[in-house]
Write a protein that holds these residues in place. Structure first.
Motif, PDB file in Angstrom:
ATOM      1  N   SER A 287      13.624 -16.686 -48.963  1.00 18.61           N
ATOM      2  CA  SER A 287      12.259 -17.199 -49.161  1.00 18.61           C
ATOM      3  C   SER A 287      11.928 -17.254 -50.643  1.00 18.61           C
ATOM      4  CB  SER A 287      11.244 -16.253 -48.528  1.00 18.61           C
ATOM      5  OG  SER A 287      11.327 -16.272 -47.150  1.00 18.61           O
ATOM      6  N   ALA A 288      10.783 -17.820 -50.949  1.00 23.47           N
ATOM      7  CA  ALA A 288      10.293 -17.838 -52.328  1.00 23.47           C
ATOM      8  C   ALA A 288       9.983 -16.405 -52.761  1.00 23.47           C
ATOM      9  CB  ALA A 288       9.038 -18.683 -52.412  1.00 23.47           C
TER      10      ALA A 288
ATOM     11  N   THR B 200       4.725 -18.699 -53.162  1.00 24.33           N
ATOM     12  CA  THR B 200       4.198 -19.834 -52.390  1.00 24.33           C
ATOM     13  C   THR B 200       2.672 -19.874 -52.497  1.00 24.33           C
ATOM     14  OG1 THR B 200       6.056 -19.552 -50.895  1.00 24.33           O
ATOM     15  CG2 THR B 200       4.281 -20.991 -50.132  1.00 24.33           C
TER      16      THR B 200
ATOM     17  N   GLU C 151      11.493 -21.733 -53.030  1.00 23.39           N
ATOM     18  CA  GLU C 151      12.766 -21.311 -52.433  1.00 23.39           C
ATOM     19  C   GLU C 151      13.940 -21.742 -53.323  1.00 23.39           C
ATOM     20  OE1 GLU C 151      10.146 -21.713 -50.612  1.00 23.39           O
ATOM     21  OE2 GLU C 151      10.297 -20.041 -49.200  1.00 23.39           O
TER      22      GLU C 151
ATOM     23  N   PHE D 231      12.743 -22.558 -45.137  1.00 26.13           N
ATOM     24  CA  PHE D 231      11.416 -23.185 -45.068  1.00 26.13           C
ATOM     25  C   PHE D 231      11.404 -24.682 -45.347  1.00 26.13           C
ATOM     26  CE2 PHE D 231       7.519 -23.437 -48.094  1.00 26.13           C
ATOM     27  CZ  PHE D 231       6.543 -23.550 -47.108  1.00 26.13           C
TER      28      PHE D 231
ATOM     29  N   ARG E 193       4.035 -22.232 -43.060  1.00 29.10           N
ATOM     30  CA  ARG E 193       4.068 -20.899 -43.659  1.00 29.10           C
ATOM     31  C   ARG E 193       4.880 -19.928 -42.795  1.00 29.10           C
ATOM     32  NH1 ARG E 193       0.811 -19.601 -47.883  1.00 29.10           N
ATOM     33  NH2 ARG E 193       2.583 -18.220 -48.273  1.00 29.10           N
ATOM     34  N   GLY E 194       5.727 -19.168 -43.454  1.00 28.27           N
ATOM     35  CA  GLY E 194       6.570 -18.221 -42.717  1.00 28.27           C
ATOM     36  C   GLY E 194       7.821 -18.862 -42.141  1.00 28.27           C
ATOM     37  N   GLY E 195       8.049 -20.136 -42.480  1.00 25.28           N
ATOM     38  CA  GLY E 195       9.094 -20.919 -41.827  1.00 25.28           C
ATOM     39  C   GLY E 195      10.535 -20.545 -42.154  1.00 25.28           C
ATOM     40  N   SER E 196      10.736 -19.664 -43.142  1.00 26.59           N
ATOM     41  CA  SER E 196      12.129 -19.280 -43.443  1.00 26.59           C
ATOM     42  C   SER E 196      12.785 -18.567 -42.270  1.00 26.59           C
ATOM     43  CB  SER E 196      12.186 -18.363 -44.662  1.00 26.59           C
ATOM     44  OG  SER E 196      11.717 -19.055 -45.785  1.00 26.59           O
ATOM     45  N   ASP E 197      11.975 -17.873 -41.469  1.00 27.60           N
ATOM     46  CA  ASP E 197      12.542 -17.233 -40.269  1.00 27.60           C
ATOM     47  C   ASP E 197      13.170 -18.299 -39.370  1.00 27.60           C
ATOM     48  OD1 ASP E 197      11.448 -14.755 -41.021  1.00 27.60           O
ATOM     49  OD2 ASP E 197       9.568 -15.163 -39.963  1.00 27.60           O
TER      50      ASP E 197
HETATM   51  N1  ASP Z   1       7.804 -19.138 -48.741  1.00 30.97           N
HETATM   52  C1  ASP Z   1       7.244 -19.600 -47.495  1.00 30.97           C
HETATM   53  C2  ASP Z   1       5.929 -18.901 -47.220  1.00 30.97           C
HETATM   54  O1  ASP Z   1       5.494 -18.095 -48.016  1.00 30.97           O
HETATM   55  C3  ASP Z   1       8.190 -19.470 -46.347  1.00 30.97           C
HETATM   56  C4  ASP Z   1       8.545 -18.065 -45.947  1.00 30.97           C
HETATM   57  O2  ASP Z   1       8.420 -17.136 -46.717  1.00 30.97           O
HETATM   58  O3  ASP Z   1       8.999 -17.879 -44.817  1.00 30.97           O
HETATM   59  O4  ASP Z   1       5.297 -19.188 -46.253  1.00 30.97           O
END
Ligand code: ASP
Ligand code: ADP
Ligand code: MG
Length: 595
Positions: free
Chosen positions: A41-42, A47, A74, A136, A150-154
Motif C-alpha cells: 500500500s501507499a 493516500t 503505491e 489498489f 479505499r482499502g483496495g490493496s487487500d
Molecule cells: N492506499 C490505499 C488507501 O489508503 C489502498 C490501501 O491502503 O489498501 O485506501
C-alpha cells in the motif's frame, strides 16, 4: 514450489525502518523456500495526504485525475520496498497495476477487477525475484489508471493469490488479527483465531475496516485462506476460511459504521415499480444502499427509507430529486447524524431471541433505535451518532464477545477435521476468468407459507423494540425477518416482521397486547406471502442486484412488501400466488450471473 502472497498495509510501510522490516519478512519467506509476491500500500497516510491536496485544488476533482493521483502513493512504496530488498542482498522487481496486467472496468475510484495476467509475475518469480506489486490500482481498456476504492490493496492481494493459486495469503497490518470488534474502539475486544468468509464479509461491509470487503468476496469464490497478522511481531493472527470458530455462539462480531445518513422518500405511490425507479437512480451512481425499509402508510402511499454512507448523501439526494416527479412522491427527508451498529454471526439463523437480546442491550444503555433490518446472519440498527460508541459497547457485552466461546475451534483443529477434503470450492471451475469480480449467483429460491405482521405508530423511543420482541419470543414465536423504519408522520415508526403462517394468529394476538401497552396506531397481518431469496457473492457491492430484482418484480406487476439485503442474500417478501412467476422471471433476468 509453494507461493506466498504477502500484503503490507500503509502503517506497515510507513517509514524506512518499516519498509526494511517488510523486506526482511519477504526475504525470510523466500529463504524458507517459497516464491514470494508482495502487495504494498501507499506509505502511512499518504493516500489521505494526496486526497487533501486534490481537495485544496478543487471541490469535485475529475475522477480520472483522482485515480491518476492516488495511484502514485503505491508506486512510491513498491519502488522503495524493491530497493530495500536489493540492499539486503536479494532480488526484487517492482510492478505497477498496469504492469501486472490488472485489468479493470472504467469506474474510477471503484474499479472492479476483470482479469490479471500472471505470465510476467511467474517469469520473474522463476528467475528468483521477489515480485513487489502495487496494491489498489489497475488499468482499464484504454490504459487509464484506475483504483479499486479505499482499502483496495487487500483486494489486489487476495485476487493475486487466487489467480496465482498461492498456498497462502498473508495480510500484514497494524493489528495482530481480526477482533470481535475494532479494538481501537473497544479495548475489551477479543482476537479470534478463525472467522468464516461469510462473517468477515458482513463485518467488513458493516464497518470492520481491517479487510476490504471485496477481498473476502475473492477469497470465498476461489477458496483462498487468508491469514491476517501483525507486521510488527511473528505471532499467529486470524485465519479467514470457510469455517466459523464456533458452532453455537449466536454472534461472533459487532461492527459500527459511524458516518451514515438516513433518507426517507415520503408519499411514494404504493404500486409496483415505484421503489425500483428510486433505487435504480441511486444504483446508477454506484452507491450501495443499505437498510431499505418500505412502510405502507395512509391512502395507498408508502414511505421508503434507506441508509447510505454520509459521504454519498449529497449524490444520493441529487439522484432521488431527479426522479421525484416521475415517481410521484411527495417529499424527501434525511438525517446525517446517525450511525449503524450491527452484529454478525453464522449461527444466528437457527437461534431464537438473538434480536431481542440486542434490542434489550441497547434499551438498557438508553439508546434509541431509529431503524432495524435483519437478514440471515446479521442484525443492523440505526442509532443516533452521539450514542454509537455506547451502543457498540452494549451489544459487544450483551453477547459476551470478550470471551472465547466454549466450543471454539482453533485453525489447526479445523484443518485436522477437514482431512482430505479439498479446500477449494467447486465454484471456481465454473467461474469465467475474464470477469473475476463479476456478480456470482448461487441460487434463486422461494420460501412459501409465510405471514407478515405490521405495527404502525410505534413510538420512536428507547426500549420499545426490546419489549416487543421479548414479548413475541416469550410467546414461543420464531421470527424470520424484522424491519423497522419511519412512518413519515410525526416521528413514529412502523415495525414489520415475518413468521411461519401457522404462527400468524398467535403473532397477531401478541401484537395486539403490545399495541395496547404502547399506544400504537394499528396492527395488520398478511397471510399467503412468500419470500424470494437471491443468494450469491457480491450482492451488495454490485449495486444493480436489488434494482434488477425490483425491476423484474415491477414488470411482473408484483408488489414488494418487505426487502432485506446482505452480502449473501437479497430477500423480497411478495404475494405467495405470484412467487413461482417471480422466481422463474428472476432466473431469466439473472441468467448471466447464475452458476
Ligand atoms: N492506499 C490505499 C488507501 O489508503 C489502498 C490501501 O491502503 O489498501 O485506501
Ligand atoms: P492497513 O493499512 O494495514 O490496511 P487498516 O487501517 O486498513 O490497515 O486496517 C487495520 C485497522 O482496522 C486496525 O488498526 C483496526 O483499528 C481496524 N479494525 C476495524 N475493525 C476491526 C476488527 N474487527 N478487527 C481488527 N481490526 C479492526
Ligand atoms: Mg486496509
Amino acid at each position: 514450489m509453494s507461493l506466498i502472497v504477502q500484503k503490507f498495509g500503509g502503517t506497515s510501510v510507513a517509514d524506512v525502518e518499516k519498509i526494511q522490516a517488510a523486506a526482511r519478512k519477504a526475504i525470510r519467506a523466500q529463504r524458507q523456500g517459497h516464491e514470494v509476491v508482495m502487495v504494498v500500500s501507499a506509505m502511512g497516510k499518504n493516500t489521505d495526504a494526496l486526497l487533501g491536496l486534490a481537495g485544496e485544488i478543487c471541490d469535485h476533482p475529475p475522477a480520472r485525475e483522482m485515480d491518476m493521483l492516488l495511484s502514485t502513493g503505491e508506486q512510491v512504496s513498491v519502488a522503495l520496498v524493491a530497493m530495500a530488498i536489493h540492499a539486503l542482498g536479494a532480488k526484487a522487481v517492482s510492478l505497477t497495476g498496469g504492469q501486472i496486467g490488472m485489468k479493470t472496468d472504467n469506474s474510477f475510484s471503484k474499479a472492479r477487477i476483470q482479469s490479471i495476467s500472471t505470465e510476467r509475475i511467474q517469469g520473474l518469480l522463476s528467475d528468483g525475484n521477489i515480485v513487489v506489486a502495487a496494491g489498489f490500482q489497475g488499468i482499464d481498456d484504454d490504459l487509464n489508471i484506475t483504483t479499486l476504492g479505499r482499502g483496495g490493496s487487500d483486494t489486489t492481494a487476495v485476487a493475486l493469490a487466487a489467480v496465482l493459486g498461492a498456498d497462502a495469503c498473508e495480510i500484514y497490518t497494524d493489528v495482530d488479527g481480526v477482533y470481535t470488534t475494532d479494538p481501537r474502539l473497544l479495548p475489551e475486544a477479543r482476537r479470534v483465531d478463525v472467522i468464516s468468509y461469510d462473517e468477515m464479509l458482513e463485518l467488513a461491509s458493516l464497518g470492520a475496516g481491517v479487510m476490504h470487503s471485496r477481498s473476502i468476496e475473492f477469497a470465498k469464490k476461489f477458496g483462498v485462506p487468508i491469514h491476517v497478522r501483525s507486521s510488527f511481531s511473528d505471532t499467529e493472527g486470524t485465519m479467514i476460511v470457510a469455517e466459523a470458530e464456533s458452532q453455537t455462539q449466536p454472534v461472533s462480531g459487532a461492527a459500527m459504521t459511524p458516518d451514515e445518513a438516513r433518507v426517507t422518500v415520503i408519499g411514494v405511490p404504493d404500486v409496483p415499480g415505484k421503489s425500483q425507479q428510486i433505487f435504480s437512480a441511486i444504483a446508477a451512481c454506484k452507491i450501495a444502499v443499505d437498510m431499505v425499509v418500505q412502510n405502507v402508510g395512509k391512502s395507498g402511499r408508502a414511505n421508503v427509507s434507506f441508509t447510505v454512507p454520509s459521504g454519498e448523501l449529497e449524490a444520493t439526494l441529487a439522484a432521488v430529486q431527479a426522479v421525484m416527479e416521475a415517481v410521484g412522491a411527495d417529499s424527501i427527508t434525511h438525517d446525517d447524524q446517525v450511525s449503524k451498529v450491527s452484529v454478525v454471526g453464522s449461527n444466528m439463523a437457527t437461534q431464537t431471541s438473538v434480536a431481542s437480546r440486542m434490542f434489550r442491550a441497547l434499551a438498557n444503555a438508553g439508546v434509541n433505535i431509529h431503524m432495524i433490518t435483519t437478514s440471515e446472519i446479521k442484525i443492523s440498527t440505526l442509532v443516533p451518532k452521539s450514542q454509537a460508541a455506547i451502543a457498540l459497547r452494549a451489544v459487544h457485552e450483551a453477547f459476551d464477545l470478550h470471551q472465547r466461546p466454549q466450543d471454539a475451534q482453533s485453525w489447526s483443529e479445523i484443518k485436522k477435521d477437514r482431512g482430505d477434503k479439498a479446500d477449494v470450492d467447486t465454484l471456481v471451475s465454473r467461474l469465467r476468468d475474464d470477469a473475476l469480480e463479476a456478480l456470482t449467483l448461487t441460487g434463486i429460491s422461494i420460501t412459501d407459507k409465510q405471514a407478515r405482521v405490521t405495527l404502525h405508530g410505534v413510538p420512536d423511543e428507547p426500549g420499545i423494540a426490546a419489549d416487543m420482541f421479548e414479548t413475541i419470543g416469550a410467546a414461543g414465536i420464531f421470527i424470520d425477518m424484522i424491519v423497522q423504519g419511519y412512518d413519515g408522520d410525526g416521528g413514529s415508526t412502523s415495525v414489520s416482521f415475518t413468521v411461519d403462517d401457522t404462527a400468524l394468529q398467535a403473532s397477531l394476538e401478541v401484537a395486539q397486547t403490545i399495541l395496547e401497552k404502547h399506544n400504537m396506531r394499528d396492527v395488520q397481518g398478511g397471510k399467503e406471502i412468500a419470500k424470494v431469496t437471491v443468494s450469491g457473492i457480491g450482492l451488495r457491492s454490485h449495486t444493480h442486484v436489488a434494482t434488477m430484482l425490483f425491476q423484474q418484480l415491477a414488470e411482473d406487476a408484483i408488489n414488494v412488501e418487505m426487502i432485506n439485503t446482505s452480502e449473501l442474500q437479497v430477500n423480497a417478501v411478495i404475494d405467495a400466488k405470484r412467487a413461482d412467476d417471480a422466481a422463474e422471471d428472476l432466473k431469466r433476468a439473472f441468467a448471466d450471473s447464475l452458476l
